[in-house]
Design an enzyme around this catalytic site. Structure first.
Site, PDB file in Angstrom:
ATOM      1  N   PRO A  10       0.808  -1.354   0.144  1.00  0.00           N
ATOM      2  CA  PRO A  10       0.032  -0.037   0.101  1.00  0.00           C
ATOM      3  C   PRO A  10       0.684   1.173   0.135  1.00  0.00           C
ATOM      4  O   PRO A  10       1.662   1.447   0.662  1.00  0.00           O
ATOM      5  CB  PRO A  10      -0.702   0.037   1.277  1.00  0.00           C
ATOM      6  CG  PRO A  10      -0.316  -1.173   2.305  1.00  0.00           C
ATOM      7  CD  PRO A  10       0.520  -2.344   1.079  1.00  0.00           C
ATOM      8  N   ASN A  11       0.155   2.052  -0.652  1.00  0.00           N
ATOM      9  CA  ASN A  11       0.818   3.614  -1.017  1.00  0.00           C
ATOM     10  C   ASN A  11       2.222   3.746  -1.609  1.00  0.00           C
ATOM     11  O   ASN A  11       2.697   4.815  -1.845  1.00  0.00           O
ATOM     12  CB  ASN A  11       1.269   4.238   0.543  1.00  0.00           C
ATOM     13  CG  ASN A  11      -0.190   4.161   1.397  1.00  0.00           C
ATOM     14  OD1 ASN A  11      -1.164   4.941   0.758  1.00  0.00           O
ATOM     15  ND2 ASN A  11      -0.069   3.645   2.648  1.00  0.00           N
ATOM     16  N   ARG A  18       5.045  11.010  -2.906  1.00  0.00           N
ATOM     17  CA  ARG A  18       4.972  10.767  -1.432  1.00  0.00           C
ATOM     18  C   ARG A  18       6.232  10.618  -0.634  1.00  0.00           C
ATOM     19  O   ARG A  18       7.335  10.119  -0.965  1.00  0.00           O
ATOM     20  CB  ARG A  18       4.434   9.186  -1.368  1.00  0.00           C
ATOM     21  CG  ARG A  18       4.468   8.648  -0.072  1.00  0.00           C
ATOM     22  CD  ARG A  18       4.233   7.109   0.055  1.00  0.00           C
ATOM     23  NE  ARG A  18       4.149   6.546   1.618  1.00  0.00           N
ATOM     24  CZ  ARG A  18       4.211   5.451   1.888  1.00  0.00           C
ATOM     25  NH1 ARG A  18       4.782   4.429   1.020  1.00  0.00           N
ATOM     26  NH2 ARG A  18       4.288   5.113   3.247  1.00  0.00           N
ATOM     27  N   TYR A  23      11.320   8.591   0.469  1.00  0.00           N
ATOM     28  CA  TYR A  23      11.386   7.819  -0.257  1.00  0.00           C
ATOM     29  C   TYR A  23      11.910   7.901  -1.665  1.00  0.00           C
ATOM     30  O   TYR A  23      11.850   7.206  -2.633  1.00  0.00           O
ATOM     31  CB  TYR A  23       9.974   6.991  -0.760  1.00  0.00           C
ATOM     32  CG  TYR A  23       9.519   6.355   0.414  1.00  0.00           C
ATOM     33  CD1 TYR A  23      10.003   5.707   1.236  1.00  0.00           C
ATOM     34  CD2 TYR A  23       8.190   7.341   1.263  1.00  0.00           C
ATOM     35  CE1 TYR A  23       9.072   4.811   2.275  1.00  0.00           C
ATOM     36  CE2 TYR A  23       7.794   6.706   2.458  1.00  0.00           C
ATOM     37  CZ  TYR A  23       8.097   5.573   3.035  1.00  0.00           C
ATOM     38  OH  TYR A  23       7.754   5.058   3.976  1.00  0.00           O
ATOM     39  N   ASN A  73       7.939  -5.963  -1.257  1.00  0.00           N
ATOM     40  CA  ASN A  73       7.951  -4.607  -0.258  1.00  0.00           C
ATOM     41  C   ASN A  73       6.594  -4.612   0.166  1.00  0.00           C
ATOM     42  O   ASN A  73       5.707  -4.053  -0.305  1.00  0.00           O
ATOM     43  CB  ASN A  73       8.410  -3.274  -0.860  1.00  0.00           C
ATOM     44  CG  ASN A  73       8.455  -2.231  -0.109  1.00  0.00           C
ATOM     45  OD1 ASN A  73       7.866  -2.360   0.974  1.00  0.00           O
ATOM     46  ND2 ASN A  73       9.133  -1.037  -0.333  1.00  0.00           N
ATOM     47  N   ALA A  76       3.424  -0.848   4.893  1.00  0.00           N
ATOM     48  CA  ALA A  76       2.927  -0.476   6.101  1.00  0.00           C
ATOM     49  C   ALA A  76       2.444  -2.231   6.585  1.00  0.00           C
ATOM     50  O   ALA A  76       2.371  -2.597   7.791  1.00  0.00           O
ATOM     51  CB  ALA A  76       1.681   0.264   6.201  1.00  0.00           C
ATOM     52  N   HIS A  79       4.320  -4.226   9.258  1.00  0.00           N
ATOM     53  CA  HIS A  79       4.443  -4.109  10.448  1.00  0.00           C
ATOM     54  C   HIS A  79       3.291  -5.099  11.311  1.00  0.00           C
ATOM     55  O   HIS A  79       3.206  -4.857  12.456  1.00  0.00           O
ATOM     56  CB  HIS A  79       4.276  -2.615  10.996  1.00  0.00           C
ATOM     57  CG  HIS A  79       5.345  -1.959  10.087  1.00  0.00           C
ATOM     58  ND1 HIS A  79       6.725  -2.204  10.042  1.00  0.00           N
ATOM     59  CD2 HIS A  79       5.242  -0.908   8.893  1.00  0.00           C
ATOM     60  CE1 HIS A  79       7.430  -1.544   9.370  1.00  0.00           C
ATOM     61  NE2 HIS A  79       6.442  -0.419   8.690  1.00  0.00           N
ATOM     62  N   ASP A  86       1.685 -15.163   6.432  1.00  0.00           N
ATOM     63  CA  ASP A  86       1.488 -16.452   6.324  1.00  0.00           C
ATOM     64  C   ASP A  86       1.369 -16.727   4.846  1.00  0.00           C
ATOM     65  O   ASP A  86       1.768 -17.967   4.333  1.00  0.00           O
ATOM     66  CB  ASP A  86       0.008 -16.887   6.833  1.00  0.00           C
ATOM     67  CG  ASP A  86      -0.035 -16.922   8.293  1.00  0.00           C
ATOM     68  OD1 ASP A  86       1.121 -17.037   8.956  1.00  0.00           O
ATOM     69  OD2 ASP A  86      -1.244 -17.164   8.816  1.00  0.00           O
ATOM     70  N   GLU A 100      12.490  -9.647   1.405  1.00  0.00           N
ATOM     71  CA  GLU A 100      11.713  -8.581   1.763  1.00  0.00           C
ATOM     72  C   GLU A 100      12.588  -7.319   1.609  1.00  0.00           C
ATOM     73  O   GLU A 100      13.715  -7.679   2.023  1.00  0.00           O
ATOM     74  CB  GLU A 100      11.426  -8.693   3.356  1.00  0.00           C
ATOM     75  CG  GLU A 100      10.705  -7.538   4.167  1.00  0.00           C
ATOM     76  CD  GLU A 100      10.625  -7.646   5.696  1.00  0.00           C
ATOM     77  OE1 GLU A 100      10.698  -8.863   5.829  1.00  0.00           O
ATOM     78  OE2 GLU A 100      10.290  -6.633   6.350  1.00  0.00           O
ATOM     79  N   HIS A 102      12.841  -2.637   1.783  1.00  0.00           N
ATOM     80  CA  HIS A 102      12.385  -1.512   2.040  1.00  0.00           C
ATOM     81  C   HIS A 102      13.116  -0.597   1.548  1.00  0.00           C
ATOM     82  O   HIS A 102      14.449  -0.699   1.662  1.00  0.00           O
ATOM     83  CB  HIS A 102      12.246  -1.435   3.516  1.00  0.00           C
ATOM     84  CG  HIS A 102      11.553  -2.570   4.077  1.00  0.00           C
ATOM     85  ND1 HIS A 102      10.032  -2.316   4.294  1.00  0.00           N
ATOM     86  CD2 HIS A 102      11.760  -3.691   4.808  1.00  0.00           C
ATOM     87  CE1 HIS A 102       9.573  -3.526   4.784  1.00  0.00           C
ATOM     88  NE2 HIS A 102      10.751  -4.160   5.029  1.00  0.00           N
ATOM     89  N   ILE A 103      12.706   0.614   1.104  1.00  0.00           N
ATOM     90  CA  ILE A 103      13.358   1.704   0.439  1.00  0.00           C
ATOM     91  C   ILE A 103      14.031   2.445   1.552  1.00  0.00           C
ATOM     92  O   ILE A 103      15.364   2.766   1.449  1.00  0.00           O
ATOM     93  CB  ILE A 103      12.224   2.668  -0.373  1.00  0.00           C
ATOM     94  CG1 ILE A 103      11.971   1.844  -1.464  1.00  0.00           C
ATOM     95  CG2 ILE A 103      12.988   3.880  -0.722  1.00  0.00           C
ATOM     96  CD1 ILE A 103      10.594   2.646  -2.027  1.00  0.00           C
ATOM     97  N   SER A 104      13.467   2.674   2.622  1.00  0.00           N
ATOM     98  CA  SER A 104      14.102   3.236   3.815  1.00  0.00           C
ATOM     99  C   SER A 104      14.413   2.345   4.516  1.00  0.00           C
ATOM    100  O   SER A 104      14.292   1.331   4.384  1.00  0.00           O
ATOM    101  CB  SER A 104      12.903   4.274   4.420  1.00  0.00           C
ATOM    102  OG  SER A 104      11.804   3.326   5.058  1.00  0.00           O
ATOM    103  N   ARG A 109      13.562   4.856  11.947  1.00  0.00           N
ATOM    104  CA  ARG A 109      12.082   5.522  11.966  1.00  0.00           C
ATOM    105  C   ARG A 109      11.363   5.244  12.962  1.00  0.00           C
ATOM    106  O   ARG A 109      11.727   4.830  14.103  1.00  0.00           O
ATOM    107  CB  ARG A 109      11.419   5.139  10.463  1.00  0.00           C
ATOM    108  CG  ARG A 109      12.404   5.536   9.554  1.00  0.00           C
ATOM    109  CD  ARG A 109      11.649   5.492   8.127  1.00  0.00           C
ATOM    110  NE  ARG A 109      10.533   6.063   7.722  1.00  0.00           N
ATOM    111  CZ  ARG A 109       9.607   5.915   7.020  1.00  0.00           C
ATOM    112  NH1 ARG A 109       9.671   4.906   6.253  1.00  0.00           N
ATOM    113  NH2 ARG A 109       8.655   6.646   7.005  1.00  0.00           N
ATOM    114  N   ARG A 113       7.513   0.893  13.315  1.00  0.00           N
ATOM    115  CA  ARG A 113       8.202   0.233  11.755  1.00  0.00           C
ATOM    116  C   ARG A 113       9.322  -0.531  12.350  1.00  0.00           C
ATOM    117  O   ARG A 113       9.983  -1.234  11.670  1.00  0.00           O
ATOM    118  CB  ARG A 113       8.604   1.337  11.184  1.00  0.00           C
ATOM    119  CG  ARG A 113       7.872   2.499  10.696  1.00  0.00           C
ATOM    120  CD  ARG A 113       7.905   3.476   9.484  1.00  0.00           C
ATOM    121  NE  ARG A 113       7.485   4.732   9.345  1.00  0.00           N
ATOM    122  CZ  ARG A 113       6.422   4.570   8.644  1.00  0.00           C
ATOM    123  NH1 ARG A 113       5.892   3.550   7.697  1.00  0.00           N
ATOM    124  NH2 ARG A 113       5.769   5.905   8.555  1.00  0.00           N
TER     125      ARG A 113
END
Ligand code: DQA
Length: 145
Positions: A10-11, A18, A23, A73, A76, A79, A86, A100, A102-104, A109, A113
């Site tokens: 999402p997002n 954003r 990001y 990725n 959110a 978390h 699963d 897995e 992540h950009i950040s 943070r 997170r």
């Protein structure tokens, strides 16, 4: 021809506008072009994004059924989505690698997170390198037998 699924939660469809301070200013089309160039001729990059947990879960089933390695990725969902975790577990339990990304760097943070419910079932985790997190994951996956 091998396909690598690059699944974004999402997002992340809003990358580019954003929180560019977190990001960066590139968007998912830029990421697709970058990864396709990196992948070479014998690998297809199938990059998708969804804000919908169920859709992401069904794409992970698809990865199991087609034995396609995954760069995920979870955004959110990282978390708190036990459902996504699963489904990710089904992928790695089937012997299909899932990285897995992540950009950040979520650990640098907010406290919420710092927990990933996905990491324990992922093959590995790469975070904090901007779009290079995906590039490093791709590099790993393309060097798998
Ligand atoms: C993110 C980090 C998450 O905490 C956040 O919710 C995202 C993006 C990253 O790529 O840095 O949406 O997964």
């Amino acid at each position: 021809m091998r396909t690598i699924l690059v699944l974004n939660g999402p997002n992340l469809g809003r990358l580019g506008s954003r929180e560019p301070d977190v990001y960066g200013s590139a968007n998912l089309d830029d990421l697709r072009v970058m990864l396709a160039a990196e992948a070479g001729d014998d690998v297809t990059i199938d990059l998708r994004q969804s804000d919908d947990e169920a859709e992401l879960i069904h794409w992970l089933y698809e990865a199991v059924d087609t034995q396609s390695p995954v760069i995920l990725n979870p955004a959110a969902f990282t978390h708190y989505s036990y459902a996504l975790r699963d489904a990710a577990s089904l992928v790695t339990k089937a012997g299909v690698p899932l990285v897995e990304v992540h950009i950040s760097n979520p650990h640098a943070r907010e406290t919420f997170r710092h927990t990933s419910v996905v990491s324990a079932v992922a093959t590995g985790v790469i975070a904090g390198f901007g779009f290079d997190s995906y590039r490093l994951a791709l590099n790993f996956l393309t060097h798998q037998p």
